[in-house]
Enzyme design. Structure first.
Site, PDB file in Angstrom:
ATOM      1  N   GLU A 181       0.820  -1.218   0.000  1.00 50.29           N
ATOM      2  CA  GLU A 181       0.000   0.000   0.000  1.00 50.29           C
ATOM      3  C   GLU A 181       0.854   1.270   0.000  1.00 50.29           C
ATOM      4  O   GLU A 181       0.583   2.232   0.728  1.00 50.29           O
ATOM      5  CB  GLU A 181      -0.961  -0.007   1.187  1.00 50.29           C
ATOM      6  CG  GLU A 181      -1.964  -1.146   1.105  1.00 50.29           C
ATOM      7  CD  GLU A 181      -2.919  -1.179   2.293  1.00 50.29           C
ATOM      8  OE1 GLU A 181      -2.653  -0.484   3.291  1.00 50.29           O
ATOM      9  OE2 GLU A 181      -3.917  -1.910   2.221  1.00 50.29           O
ATOM     10  N   GLU A 212      -5.596  -8.204  -1.007  1.00 45.97           N
ATOM     11  CA  GLU A 212      -6.338  -8.204   0.255  1.00 45.97           C
ATOM     12  C   GLU A 212      -7.785  -7.823  -0.008  1.00 45.97           C
ATOM     13  O   GLU A 212      -8.067  -6.899  -0.773  1.00 45.97           O
ATOM     14  CB  GLU A 212      -5.749  -7.213   1.261  1.00 45.97           C
ATOM     15  CG  GLU A 212      -4.354  -7.522   1.751  1.00 45.97           C
ATOM     16  CD  GLU A 212      -3.836  -6.467   2.721  1.00 45.97           C
ATOM     17  OE1 GLU A 212      -4.667  -5.750   3.333  1.00 45.97           O
ATOM     18  OE2 GLU A 212      -2.607  -6.348   2.861  1.00 45.97           O
TER      19      GLU A 212
END
Length: 449
Positions: free
Chosen positions: A165, A353
Site C-alpha cells: 500500500e 487483500e
C-alpha cells in the site's frame, strides 16, 4: 467461470501476525515501538511485539491453509529479521532460516507464496540514524535487503511485491515509515525515495531470478462523488489521480502523472527529484498489479487543502450498510475498482487483500458463527466472477486474513481471519464457520458459494 489455474488463498503480514520480536536475533522495528494516537486504548499496542505468535505456530498455521486447499498465500518478510539494524554487514542467518522453513511448509502443501518485502516495519535503527526513507541511503539499504532475500529464495518464490500500500504513505507517515513528516515537502521526499526503491527492486528481482514476477500494490477505496454537483465530481476525479492513478502510473507506466506533478508545484523539487531519477522510475519492470480493497467512500468538494485527508478514505455512504468502524460494505465498488485499474493499465491483477473486520465471538460450544464474513466474501467473489466473465485478467484472490491477526488500530477487538486465535489461552487456533465455507469455495473453484 474461473480458469483452472486461478489461485485462491489469503494474506497476512509480519508486523500484525508474526510476533517473536525478541527471538531468532531479530532487531527492533518501528512496529515494536509503535504508539498509535487516537487508537482504542483497550487495544494494548505493546502486543504488536507478540501479535498472534505465528513465529512459534507457523507449522500449525500453514497446515490450516493446506486443509483449506490454498493455492496461494501472501506473507511479508520482516526486514529486521534479516538485517537486525537494517544496515548490518552480514545478514542474520537465523532469520533466513526461519523463512526457509516457512517456505518448506508451503511447499509441502503445494501453496504458491507471494512475498511482500516491506509492510510498515522499518528497522528502527534507520529511523534514528537518518530518518528512514527521508534519506536516500534508505533506498540503498533496502535494496541490499531485497538482494539478500531474493537471492536466498530464488526459484522458491514466484511473486514479489516490493511495498505494501505504498500509495497511502501521505496519509500516515508515522505508521508506515516510523517518522512523522512535518509537511508535504517531507512526505513527498519519502514517497519519491520509495518510488525509486520500487523501480530498482523490480529490475533487481528480474536480474536475480528471471522466472520471478513482481508488481506494485495499490491499496485504495472505490471513490464516488458525494453528489452530482460538478465540484464534487471534479474533487472525486482529482482524488483518483492523486491517490490511486498516480501510483498506477508509477508502477505500470514508469512516470508521475501530470495531475500529481501539478499538485507539487509549490514544493522545492530540485533537491528531491535529482537528475536521472525519472529515468530510474521509467525503467520499472512490472509483471502484474496487485490491488487491496475493503470498501468504497464518497468524496465531496471541501477545498484542495482538505482533499487528501483520512476522512475521505472512510466517508459514510447513506445508500450502503457499514461495519462497526463505518466502512461501507460495497461489492460493486470492488468490481468498479478492479475493472478500472485493469482497463487503465492492461496488466494482470492480483487481489492482494479483501475482507471484513468484525468482533467475532467464541461461543460456549467452541464455535465462531461468522456468517457476516461469509456473506461479505460471497458477494465480493460474485462480483469478481462478473469481472472475469467481462475480460478482466485476475491471477488470484487473497482474502484478509488467513488467520486472526492484530488489527492496525483496534488490536484483537477487530478480527478478519478464517481461524480464531484465543490470545488468552496460549494463542489457541480454532477454525470458524467461514473456514469450512472457504474450503468448499476453493474445492469448487468458486462455484459453490
Amino acid at each position: 467461470m474461473f480458469q483452472n489455474n486461478f489461485l485462491w488463498g489469503s494474506s497476512t503480514n509480519a508486523q500484525q501476525f508474526e510476533g517473536g520480536w525478541n527471538k531468532g536475533n531479530k532487531g527492533v522495528s518501528i512496529a515494536d515501538v509503535r504508539v498509535i494516537p487516537g487508537a482504542n486504548p483497550e487495544a494494548g499496542f505493546e502486543e504488536f511485539k507478540q501479535a498472534v505468535n505465528h513465529y512459534d505456530h507457523y507449522k500449525e498455521d500453514i497446515a490450516f491453509l493446506g486443509e483449506m486447499g490454498f493455492g496461494i498465500y501472501r506473507f511479508t518478510i520482516a526486514w529486521t529479521r534479516i538485517f537486525p539494524n537494517g544496515d548490518d554487514q552480514e545478514p542474520n542467518q537465523e532469520g533466513l532460516d526461519f523463512y526457509s522453513r516457512v517456505l518448506d511448509e508451503l511447499e509441502k502443501y503445494h501453496i504458491q507464496p507471494v512475498v511482500t518485502l516491506y509492510a510498515y516495519d522499518l528497522p528502527y535503527h534507520l529511523v534514528e540514524k537518518y530518518k528512514g526513507f527521508l534519506s536516500r541511503q534508505c533506498v540503498e539499504d533496502y535494496l541490499r535487503y531485497v538482494k539478500t532475500v531474493v537471492s536466498a529464495f530464488k526459484g522458491r518464490v514466484k511473486y514479489w511485491v516490493p511495498f505494501n500500500e505504498q500509495n497511502l504513505l501521505m496519509f500516515d507517515t508515522m505508521y508506515m515509515i516510523g517518522y512523522p513528516c512535518k509537511d508535504r515537502q517531507e512526505s513527498f521526499t519519502a514517497e519519491h525515495h520509495m518510488n525509486l526503491a520500487y523501480a530498482r527492486a523490480t529490475k533487481l528481482i528480474h536480474e536475480i531470478d528471471p522466472e520471478a514476477k513482481t508488481g506494485g500494490n495499490v491499496g485504495n477505496i472505490c471513490p464516488y462523488p458525494a453528489t452530482c454537483r460538478v465540484e464534487d465530481v471534479e474533487a472525486c476525479e482529482t482524488y483518483k489521480y492523486m491517490v490511486g492513478y498516480n501510483y498506477g502510473d508509477i508502477y505500470a507506466r514508469g512516470q508521475y502523472s501530470g495531475t500529481y506533478m501539478k499538485s507539487l508545484e509549490n514544493l522545492d523539487l530540485d533537491n528531491v527529484i535529482l537528475p536521472g531519477d525519472l529515468d530510474i522510475i521509467a525503467q520499472a519492470e512490472p509483471d502484474f498489479l496487485s490491488l487491496t480493497y475493503y470498501h468504497s467512500s464518497i468524496i465531496k468538494d471541501e477545498g484542495k487543502d482538505k482533499l487528501l485527508v483520512k476522512s475521505n478514505l472512510k466517508a459514510v455512504n447513506p445508500y450502503l450498510k457499514q461495519t462497526e468502524w463505518k466502512w461501507n460494505i460495497d461489492p460493486y465498488g470492488f468490481k468498479h475498482f478492479v475493472k478500472d485499474y485493469h482497463h487503465r493499465y492492461q496488466l494482470p491483477i492480483l487481489i492482494l487483500e479483501n475482507g471484513l473486520g468484525y468482533r467475532d465471538v467464541l461461543e460456549e460450544d467452541g464455535t465462531v458463527q461468522d456468517d457476516y464474513r461469509i456473506n461479505y466474501l460471497r458477494d465480493h467473489i460474485l462480483r469478481m466472477k462478473e469481472m472475469v466473465e467481462e475480460g478482466v485478467e485476475i491471477i488470484g484472490y487473497l482474502t484478509w486474513s488467513a488467520i486472526d491477526l492484530y488489527s492496525t488500530r483496534e488490536g484483537f477487538g477487530k478480527r478478519y481471519g478464517f481461524v480464531y486465535v484465543d490470545k488468552d489461552h496460549d494463542f489457541k487456533r480454532i477454525p470458524k464457520k467461514s473456514f469450512y465455507w472457504y474450503k468448499k469455495v476453493i474445492e469448487s473453484n468458486g462455484e459453490e458459494l
